[in-house]
Every structure is written in structure tokens, then in C-alpha cells.
Design a protein around this motif. Structure first.
Motif, PDB file in Angstrom:
ATOM      1  N   PRO A  19       5.496  -8.061   9.992  1.00  0.00           N
ATOM      2  CA  PRO A  19       5.238  -7.478   8.659  1.00  0.00           C
ATOM      3  C   PRO A  19       6.512  -7.285   7.841  1.00  0.00           C
ATOM      4  O   PRO A  19       6.495  -7.475   6.614  1.00  0.00           O
ATOM      5  N   ARG A  22       7.463 -10.762   6.549  1.00  0.00           N
ATOM      6  CA  ARG A  22       6.561 -11.154   5.461  1.00  0.00           C
ATOM      7  C   ARG A  22       6.898 -10.414   4.164  1.00  0.00           C
ATOM      8  O   ARG A  22       6.962 -11.023   3.086  1.00  0.00           O
ATOM      9  N   GLN A  23       7.133  -9.104   4.263  1.00  0.00           N
ATOM     10  CA  GLN A  23       7.419  -8.333   3.051  1.00  0.00           C
ATOM     11  C   GLN A  23       8.788  -8.676   2.465  1.00  0.00           C
ATOM     12  O   GLN A  23       8.961  -8.697   1.245  1.00  0.00           O
ATOM     13  N   LYS A  27       8.342  -9.867  -1.228  1.00  0.00           N
ATOM     14  CA  LYS A  27       8.831  -8.876  -2.187  1.00  0.00           C
ATOM     15  C   LYS A  27      10.219  -9.213  -2.733  1.00  0.00           C
ATOM     16  O   LYS A  27      10.550  -8.854  -3.866  1.00  0.00           O
ATOM     17  N   HIS A  49       7.023 -17.486   7.039  1.00  0.00           N
ATOM     18  CA  HIS A  49       7.919 -16.749   6.155  1.00  0.00           C
ATOM     19  C   HIS A  49       9.382 -16.880   6.563  1.00  0.00           C
ATOM     20  O   HIS A  49      10.262 -16.308   5.906  1.00  0.00           O
ATOM     21  N   LEU A 134       9.815  -1.519   8.956  1.00  0.00           N
ATOM     22  CA  LEU A 134       9.676  -1.418   7.505  1.00  0.00           C
ATOM     23  C   LEU A 134      10.660  -0.404   6.919  1.00  0.00           C
ATOM     24  O   LEU A 134      11.041  -0.515   5.747  1.00  0.00           O
ATOM     25  N   PRO A 145       8.754  -0.813   0.809  1.00  0.00           N
ATOM     26  CA  PRO A 145       7.828  -1.363   1.804  1.00  0.00           C
ATOM     27  C   PRO A 145       6.415  -0.818   1.640  1.00  0.00           C
ATOM     28  O   PRO A 145       6.229   0.297   1.146  1.00  0.00           O
ATOM     29  N   ASP A 146       5.454  -1.608   2.041  1.00  0.00           N
ATOM     30  CA  ASP A 146       4.053  -1.195   2.066  1.00  0.00           C
ATOM     31  C   ASP A 146       3.682  -0.887   3.514  1.00  0.00           C
ATOM     32  O   ASP A 146       3.502  -1.790   4.319  1.00  0.00           O
ATOM     33  N   TYR A 147       3.566   0.404   3.836  1.00  0.00           N
ATOM     34  CA  TYR A 147       3.307   0.808   5.212  1.00  0.00           C
ATOM     35  C   TYR A 147       1.842   0.616   5.624  1.00  0.00           C
ATOM     36  O   TYR A 147       1.491   0.887   6.771  1.00  0.00           O
ATOM     37  N   ASP A 149       0.528  -2.452   5.079  1.00  0.00           N
ATOM     38  CA  ASP A 149       0.519  -3.905   5.310  1.00  0.00           C
ATOM     39  C   ASP A 149       1.224  -4.189   6.644  1.00  0.00           C
ATOM     40  O   ASP A 149       2.388  -4.567   6.689  1.00  0.00           O
TER      41      ASP A 149
END
Length: 338
Positions: A19, A22-23, A27, A49, A134, A145-147, A149
Motif C-alpha cells: 500500500p 502504491r500510494q 500520489k 507500481h 504509511l 497517506p490514506d490509512y 487504503d
């Protein structure tokens, strides 16, 4: 922007880092390379990625391999804007300064902060490991970060699906259970501390067989020898299939996705079940490690099996330190989970 990730190994840890990868990619629109040990590289070989895998012998990541590791880092000097250290040891933080770039990594003691440009405190093994990865993105200030995702990336090719489907058809396997008994046997640990004891594994196999279920055992080559020993001790082993050492990582993950139940210990293969979204079909036995650090929060209540809280010492997960006199898994009643 160019970012280098450094991780010496551990398939499960690398999968939990996907993750973050990917982020970072989506991002930050960054070019991302991963410097990784050869045994664990398979966890990210097909990750969409990543731009490049730089694979080193596992021995290069040891203290004895310090000169070889230093040479590799010097060759990469000034090629990256940031380097993310996914291991927790101060040694890697210090060595990464050879790259002459901004370093993002973990510290456990205050003095270790000075080896990093962006330090993240790592001290809570009741928190899911993926969130810690993250945290590196958050601390770097590159993006928020999107926690939520936290889906693990584990691509499965059509050819791998076809291979498994044909293998199942050839062996007349439609309704089956998959079992893995591994953990603590890798390039950096030889204790087998996270494996179920032999008597518990055999009891589990016997109970599954009594339910007239077929069992497929998977894992690495070292597991195959153990499984042969387990199978030889069963009263009836005609429904046991030892496929350890025969399948790739992706093939194993796809096989697990088709199982009625996947029994496993705390090992790399356990994360295949998470990646495949097994949820309640995943039954994971834990001994010296706290499942809250290893499994996503929504898996804890229905997938984790842990009866060693009184034996638990966070030093094992924080620093890899274990009391060899402690015995784990003895309080688990296998019949409760079949």
C-alpha cells in the motif's frame, strides 16, 4: 521524482508495504525502485507500481556483507530524491546516508533519530504494520497517506490461474483445505519459532481428514520435508497432497483463494490469504507475535488464533529477541478450530 525503497527481506513485510508503494506511485507520480534481498524479491516481482527491482544476495544485507552493501549504495549515489528504509535497524539508516539524499525511516531509541532526515518512531506492536509503512509517507511530507487504503497488491497472471485450475482438475480436487506450517525459517531467522508444534499439526490434519476433506500442503522446499514427516504419521494420508516447493508465490496465492479454509501460521503465506480477501476463511495460528501487528484490524476477531498472551514479549517483534526457553502454542485446543 525518484524514490528508492530498501528492504532486506521478509515476504510478508514486503507485501504489507505494497500500500505504501502504491500510494507513493499514485500520489507522488514518482519513479520507484526497490533494493531488496533475493529470497524476498518474489513478493514484488510483478508489482505494477515499481519501476525497477535491484536484487542483492541476502548476505549483502548482513554486517559481514557491509563492504559489498556499501559498494552497491555508492553506485546509486545521488540518483534518488528520497530513500525510504523499510527495515527497522539503525544499521540500514546509517548506511543509507551513502546515497547522499533525504532518508525516511524508523527509530526505536532517541539517538537513532540522528541517522535519518525524516524519522518515524516504531514502538507499538499492537498496531497494524501496514500503518507504520504509511507513516513514512506522512513523515516525508510528500503526500498525505490514506490509512483506509491498505489492500495488499499481489497480481495473479492468467497463466498462473490456468496452471492451478488444471492441477486441481487433474487431481479431482474441488472441495479442499490448504495448510501452511511455516514461520521463523528464512535467511535471517532459523528458529522455526512461529511454527505449530508437530503434535498440533498432526492433530489438525487428522481432524480435517475425519471430516472427509482433502488437504493441500504448500510452502517452500524446507516445508516439504516437514510435511512428508507429518503425512507419514497419519492413520490415513490418502487425501493429503504435499505441493510444497512446487508452486510459485502467485500460484500459491491463487490456490489459497479457492480453498474452503486456509490454515496457516504467522508467515509470508498468511498474507496471501489477506491479499486474496479470505476474511473468515483464513485461520491463522499465532505464538510469539501479536496478531494485531500482523493482520488488518478487520481480520483480528475472525481469523487470528492466539492463546499465548501471557507468554508474549514485544521484544520479539520490536527487535527480534526471543527467550528460547519459552514454549508457544501449547494452550491452543485444535479441535475448537476445525
Amino acid at each position: 521524482m525518484k524514490i528508492l525503497l530498501i528492504k532486506r527481506g521478509a515476504i510478508g513485510d514486503l507485501l504489507m508495504a505494497t500500500p505504501l508503494i502504491r500510494q507513493l506511485k499514485l500520489k507522488c507520480n514518482a519513479s520507484i525502485d526497490l533494493l531488496v534481498g533475493e529470497n524476498a524479491a518474489i513478493a514484488c516481482r510483478d508489482n505494477p507500481h515499481l519501476n525497477r527491482l535491484i536484487i542483492l544476495p541476502d548476505t549483502d544485507f548482513s554486517i559481514k556483507g557491509v563492504f559489498r552493501f556499501a559498494i552497491q549504495l555508492i553506485r546509486l549515489r545521488k540518483q534518488y530524491d528520497y530513500v525510504f528504509l523499510l527495515d527497522k535497524h539503525w544499521y540500514f539508516n546509517l548506511m543509507a546516508n551513502l546515497l547522499c539524499t533525504k532518508t525516511v525511516g524508523y527509530y526505536r531509541e532517541d539517538w537513532q533519530k540522528f541517522t535519518l532526515y525524516y524519522p518515524v518512531l516504531y514502538n507499538d506492536v499492537t498496531r497494524y504494520h501496514c500503518y507504520y509503512y504509511l507513516d513514512l509517507l506522512k513523515q516525508s511530507n510528500l503526500a498525505s497517506p490514506d490509512y483506509t487504503d491498505i489492500q495488499i497488491d499481489l497480481p495473479i497472471k492468467d497463466s498462473d490461474q490456468k496452471y492451478i485450475n488444471e492441477k486441481l482438475y487433474e487431481n479431482n480436487l474441488e472441495d479442499f483445505v490448504v495448510l501452511v506450517n511455516s514461520g521463523g525459517n528464512n535467511a535471517y531467522e532459523k528458529t522455526g519459532i512461529r511454527m505449530l508444534p508437530e503434535d498440533k499439526v498432526i492433530e489438525l490434519l487428522e481432524l480435517i481428514i475425519q471430516q472427509r476433506k482433502k488437504i493441500i500442503l504448500i510452502g517452500g522446499k524446507v516445508d516439504r520435508v516437514n510435511y512428508d514427516d507429518y503425512i507419514s504419521q497419519l492413520l490415513d494420508n490418502s487425501n493429503c497432497y504435499n505441493w510444497a516447493g512446487e508452486l510459485s508465490l502467485a500460484q500459491s496465492a491463487y490456490l489459497i483463494s479457492k480453498a474452503r479454509i486456509f490454515y496457516t501460521t504467522d508467515c509470508g503465506a498468511m498474507h496471501f490469504g489477506v491479499a486474496m480477501g479470505l476474511h473468515a476463511r483464513l485461520k491463522a495460528f499465532f505464538g510469539p507475535s501479536d496478531p494485531r501487528h500482523i493482520l488488518p484490524p478487520d481480520y483480528i476477531g475472525r481469523s487470528s488464533i492466539w492463546h499465548d498472551k501471557e507468554n508474549f514479549d514485544p521484544a520479539y517483534q520490536l527487535e527480534g529477541v526471543i527467550d528460547k526457553n519459552k514454549k508457544f502454542f501449547r494452550n491452543i485446543r485444535i479441535s475448537d478450530y476445525v
